[in-house]
Every structure is written in structure tokens, then in C-alpha cells.
Scaffold this active site. Structure first.
Site, PDB file in Angstrom:
ATOM      1  N   ASN A   1      28.480  16.310 -12.396  1.00 43.31           N
ATOM      2  CA  ASN A   1      29.219  15.798 -11.261  1.00 43.31           C
ATOM      3  C   ASN A   1      28.263  15.265 -10.201  1.00 43.31           C
ATOM      4  OD1 ASN A   1      32.326  16.771 -11.271  1.00 43.31           O
ATOM      5  ND2 ASN A   1      31.073  18.171 -12.448  1.00 43.31           N
TER       6      ASN A   1
ATOM      7  N   HIS B   1      37.129  11.566  -8.393  1.00 44.23           N
ATOM      8  CA  HIS B   1      36.262  12.550  -9.072  1.00 44.23           C
ATOM      9  C   HIS B   1      35.308  11.769  -9.976  1.00 44.23           C
ATOM     10  CE1 HIS B   1      35.730  16.583 -11.167  1.00 44.23           C
ATOM     11  NE2 HIS B   1      35.264  15.763 -12.084  1.00 44.23           N
TER      12      HIS B   1
ATOM     13  N   HIS C   1      31.584  11.455 -12.085  1.00 48.46           N
ATOM     14  CA  HIS C   1      30.412  12.081 -12.691  1.00 48.46           C
ATOM     15  C   HIS C   1      29.226  11.133 -12.554  1.00 48.46           C
ATOM     16  CE1 HIS C   1      32.003  15.684 -15.063  1.00 48.46           C
ATOM     17  NE2 HIS C   1      32.949  15.326 -14.236  1.00 48.46           N
TER      18      HIS C   1
ATOM     19  N   ARG D   1      34.234  25.670 -10.371  1.00 48.28           N
ATOM     20  CA  ARG D   1      35.130  25.458 -11.502  1.00 48.28           C
ATOM     21  C   ARG D   1      34.516  24.447 -12.488  1.00 48.28           C
ATOM     22  NH1 ARG D   1      37.428  21.526 -14.267  1.00 48.28           N
ATOM     23  NH2 ARG D   1      37.858  20.389 -12.341  1.00 48.28           N
ATOM     24  N   ASP D   2      34.440  23.179 -12.090  1.00 53.72           N
ATOM     25  CA  ASP D   2      33.964  22.153 -13.023  1.00 53.72           C
ATOM     26  C   ASP D   2      32.496  22.354 -13.352  1.00 53.72           C
ATOM     27  OD1 ASP D   2      34.249  19.983 -14.674  1.00 53.72           O
ATOM     28  OD2 ASP D   2      34.135  18.483 -13.098  1.00 53.72           O
TER      29      ASP D   2
ATOM     30  N   CYS E   1      27.733  17.149 -19.156  1.00 51.11           N
ATOM     31  CA  CYS E   1      28.673  16.385 -19.962  1.00 51.11           C
ATOM     32  C   CYS E   1      28.506  16.892 -21.380  1.00 51.11           C
ATOM     33  CB  CYS E   1      28.357  14.894 -19.884  1.00 51.11           C
ATOM     34  SG  CYS E   1      29.363  13.897 -20.993  1.00 51.11           S
TER      35      CYS E   1
END
Lengths: 315, 315
Positions: free
Chosen positions: A253, A211, A213, A17-18, A244
Site C-alpha cells: 500500500n 485505495h 497500491h 488490516r490490509d 502483493c
């Protein structure tokens, strides 16, 4: 002062997803199923498989319903999806996902730019999601994910008090869980320790996940600081994909395999077979040629001294 | 549990020694002087400029004596060199270096392979260095650097008790200071916390420095763990140069600019101007084209919210 660490921690895989949402490549559904099955075989038990958003906005994730259906066939797997609004939540409930994560940006400027809503409008939407979930008699849990919790590329500083107010508001509106995200890689370990400490005092075990990064290289150090607060669940992306949008070429991530190595080396049980994760990374890297991957362990390999016996993955 | 952090910490730049010795490129002396002067202008006050080893072994560092002489002209700069034996120590004393670092490998297999001496033979050599230093009436301090302190690519596990025995032996032999190094990137934060805690109990303030490689991505997390023990000085290399001869392509030392960012963001004063460090990195990158550089901050840039006012660099 020697830190104490939890005996177990969970790496929630959010690469599908991310990670994929910020890449150009659109991965075929069959490849995604292979990824999910291999991640499960490597011991992963919490996987975010996609996002219920209009396909015209994120064509990379248009197959989310099919992926939820597939992932639900894997034993013991908690299947999560991201949902930006009530419509997405209705889709998530209908899909039978175990968990839906609702992003809220504590930065008002970021919230308006990305979600076209104020943070408090997102809170109100969560209340409607909860009502819809309860009316349907569904068991899909709701997690309110408070993003830009450590600062924002648009707004700059984000007040910790506002982050915590919104977290409390999400719980009051009916979110089962909340999480905190360093969406743009502005956090440092001191900030993480201070904010998670306060957040845990408010939410206790309902503070579900961190979460982070790795935009500026502090991803694993920030995980460590949260771990020392007692947080035991972290989002991560295989091969550190995610990027990003505000910093082209920058790391995304935290890389799942690097995080699994750090935790495993520290004697914290993740249930993961790192060798299998590295094999999966190599396979995914083949699918994503031309995309920038991150992560360090894949280049150096495991230390000779590393010994992990993940009972779950072997079972 | 919220960690407490020191108010100040020192980044000791070792890129000109530990970094350049593992690259193919031989940097012209004029470039090295530019690097040293710019690092000093950015606020760095401890720089390892080279190594007194035979030029045929490390032609990259053949100009060490000239660099010591140049670096000594910069106000307030502590100039260190690496010395593998008494002959190197005599050169270091003659050069007027402020500090000489003597590497000792706690892994007996690594020690024999790299230094052709057992660790205890290195300890005996340190006693001879101390006698030579005292006989010369020189003020060059001696630091015993215990390497492979967290494991070894040749030997595998390295016993912590043996690491600490050798550290104590170095102090007994006349070393003014000792340091611990994760030479091959095997350490994790739990190992770092446990070993530094025990080492500090033995050496106190004479435990001078932590030296971490980022081979498997844990460099900054390991620094954090040592910082939490009270260690306030860390070796680092601009652009993370250094590599690992046993893992081609792998990351090397912790990147100075990333570490400066982490500490600065946490409110720990390093006296460094990160903008100047990033400019210097860009200049050095131009000299080292074709070499693999590391570090994350240079890609993403400082956060909008980052505010550091390094009084020393501005002065």
C-alpha cells in the site's frame, strides 16, 4: 494548467488490516493497541483495526473484536473493519464499529478465486447486510469497496463500465458509501482521473475513498490524480506494508507517512503530526523485524523547509 | 477536472552522469559503452554521457570525451554532457557534444558551497560559453539548469522569484534552453505546478526539461504535475541511481524504467521498449553490486494489461 487542490484530506490508516493480513508475523494485541493509540495521538481519526473473518483463515486478525472495543474508547476516532459476508457484518454490528467495508472484486475471475462469489452475489450479500444493520437499529455504516478496479493479475483487463455498474449496484443494494481500489497496482494517473471522474458523477459524495497500491511506484502519483478529481480520503498503511501476493518483494500500500508528507507539503491539512508518525513507524518496524517495509520519507527525513502545525494532533 | 496529457514525452537518461558521479564504483569505459548502446537500442535518444570536470574531482567520469565520441556514432542520438565552467564548455565543444548542460544553483549558499561561485557569476560564465561556442562556429547547444529550485539542504527555502530571475538571466546570457531541478527532493506537486507554470510563461519552449529526485518518494508525482503544465522532457536515471549526499541511503533520481512505465501506461509515447530497459537495468545492477539501487517496476514487473508497441525501438 494549474491544478486546484482541496484544503483538507483524510488518510485512513489500514495498516492493521490490509498491512498485517499479508505479513507472516502475528502482532500481539497489546502491540496493536499501542499502534492504534499512537496513531490516534498523531492525529489519525479513521483507522481500520481488523477484519471479521474466521481466525483459521487470518490468524493475524483474530483479535478484531477486542481492538474495536479498545479503539472505540479513543475520542473522535472512526473505527472501521473489513467484512467479507453477512456473518462478518453481524460481528461488526455487534462490535459497535463505526464502519464496515465490504470488498467486492470487479474482476469476476478474481472474485471467484478470492471470495468464491461472483460480484453480483456480493452485491446481494450487501443487501442482506443492510437489512441486518437496519433491523438491529445499528449505526454501523456500510462501504462497498470495489477492488481490482483498474485491472487484475488473474483476469487481466477489467472493464470500467463493469466497475461502475457494480458501484451503482452496491449503492442500490444499500451501501452508504463506495470506494475504488487498485488492488494489484495496475493503475496509472490517467486511468485514475478517468475512472474517478465517472465514478464521482454517479456516486457524488458517497464515493468515499481511494485505495492505491504502490506495487509499481505510482501510488502517490495516482493519489494526486484522484485528489485533482476531488477525492479527499485515501487508504494508506504505515511503512507501506501490505505487499502483493502476486509479486513477492514488491511494494504494498501507499505508505501513510509518505502520503502525509506529500499532502502536508502541498498545504493540504491532514491533521497529522508527521514526526509522531515517523516515531510510530520506527516502533512498528521494531515489532516487524524480518518483514519488508516500504516508504521513502523515513530514510530521508523531512525537508528543512517543511513546516506543518497540525492543530488536531497538538490538541 | 480531468487532466489532459501530451501525446509524447522524452526521458533523458542521466544515469551515466548524475547517477555514476555519486557512486563509489568507477564503471569501466567498455561497460559505459555497452550501457549507452543498449539504452539507444531500447529507444533512448537523449543521453547525458558524462561531465567535463577535472578527473581528480570526479574520476568516475574521466572518460567523458571517449564516451561522447562513441555516442555520436549512434544514429539519431542527442549526446549531452554537463559542464561547470568555460574550460568544460571548451572541452564539450571540441568533443562535438550536441548539448552542454550548465548547472546553476538558485540557492546562493549551495552555489558557493558546490560551485564556489555566486549564481550571477555562473550566469556570466554562460555568456562566455556562448561567445566561445559562437566563435568556434560550433552547434553544441547550451542548457542552463537551475538547481535547488524548490529548496536547499543548506540554505533552506529558495525564493521562486529568484529562481525565475536567474532563469531569465541565463536566457539573456545566451543559453539556448533552461531547465529546473529539484536537486534535493524538496518539491511537491503543488510547488512544481506553480513554479513550472510561471517558468513556462517566461521561457516557453525554451524551458526544456524537468529534473526530479525521488528522495522523499514524490518523484513521479512531481513529474505528473509538470506534465500537466505541458513539460514533456524529464531527466531520469536507470535504477534510480544518484542518491543524495545529504541523506545517505535515500532514493536518488527518478528511475528511468519506472517513469517509462508511468508514461507508457498513460498512453504517452516515449519510444521506449521497457522490457529492454529492464534487461539493461539487470545488467547494470550486476556491474554495480554493493551500490544501492532504487525503482519499483523491476521488483513487480509490468502489468499483464500493459501493452506498448514502441515503433522506434523496434525499428
Amino acid at each position: 494548467m494549474t491544478s486546484t487542490y482541496p484544503r483538507r484530506a483524510v488518510i485512513r490508516e489500514v495498516g492493521l488490516r490490509d498491512g498485517l493480513q499479508s505479513l507472516q508475523a502475528i502482532l500481539p494485541t497489546a502491540h496493536k493497541k499501542t499502534w492504534i493509540a499512537a496513531a490516534h495521538a498523531a492525529g489519525q481519526r479513521e483507522i481500520e483495526v481488523g477484519s471479521f473473518v474466521p481466525a483459521r483463515l487470518l490468524p493475524q486478525l483474530a483479535d478484531t473484536a477486542e481492538l474495536v472495543a479498545f479503539a472505540r474508547t479513543l475520542p473522535g476516532l472512526s473505527v472501521s473493519v473489513l467484512v467479507p459476508n453477512l456473518r462478518g457484518a453481524q460481528d461488526a454490528i455487534a462490535s459497535g464499529a463505526d464502519l464496515m467495508v465490504v470488498p467486492l472484486s470487479a474482476s469476476h475471475a478474481h472474485s471467484l478465486a478470492n471470495l468464491r462469489k461472483t460480484p453480483d452475489e456480493v452485491v446481494a450479500e450487501v443487501a442482506r447486510m443492510r437489512a441486518a444493520r437496519d433491523a438491529a437499529g445499528a449505526r454501523t455504516l456500510i462501504e462497498g469497496g470495489v477492488g481490482t478496479a483498474f485491472g487484475c493479475t488473474i483476469q487481466g483487463a477489467v472493464d470500467a463500465g463493469e466497475v461502475l455498474r457494480l458501484m451503482q449496484a452496491l449503492l442500490d443494494a444499500g451501501a452508504d458509501r463506495v470506494s475504488l481500489a487498485d488492488t494489484v497496482g495496475y493503475a496509472d494517473p490517467a486511468m485514475v482521473g478517468a475512472l474517478f471522474e465517472r465514478a464521482l458523477a454517479i456516486a457524488g459524495e458517497r464515493l468515499w475513498c481511494g485505495h492505491f497500491h504502490d506495487t509499481r511506484g505510482l501510488g502517490l502519483a495516482n493519489v494526486l490524480a484522484a485528489l485533482q478529481c476531488g477525492v479527499t480520503r485515501f487508504d494508506a498503511c504505515l511503512a507501506g506494508i501490505g505487499g502483493c501476493p502476486h509479486a513477492p518483494g514488491a511494494s504494498g500500500n501507499v505508505a501513510s507517512e509518505d502520503l502525509a508528507y506529500m499532502l502536508g507539503s502541498m498545504g493540504i491539512d491532514t491533521g497529522l503530526d508527521i514526526g509522531r508518525l515517523l516515531s510510530l513507524r520506527a516502533e512498528v518496524a521494531g515489532w516487524l523485524q524480518g518483514e519488508t517495509l516500504h516508504g521513502t520519507l523515513a530514510r530521508a527525513g523531512l525537508p528543512r523547509t517543511f513546516a506543518a502545525a497540525p492543530a488536531r494532533a497538538a490538541a
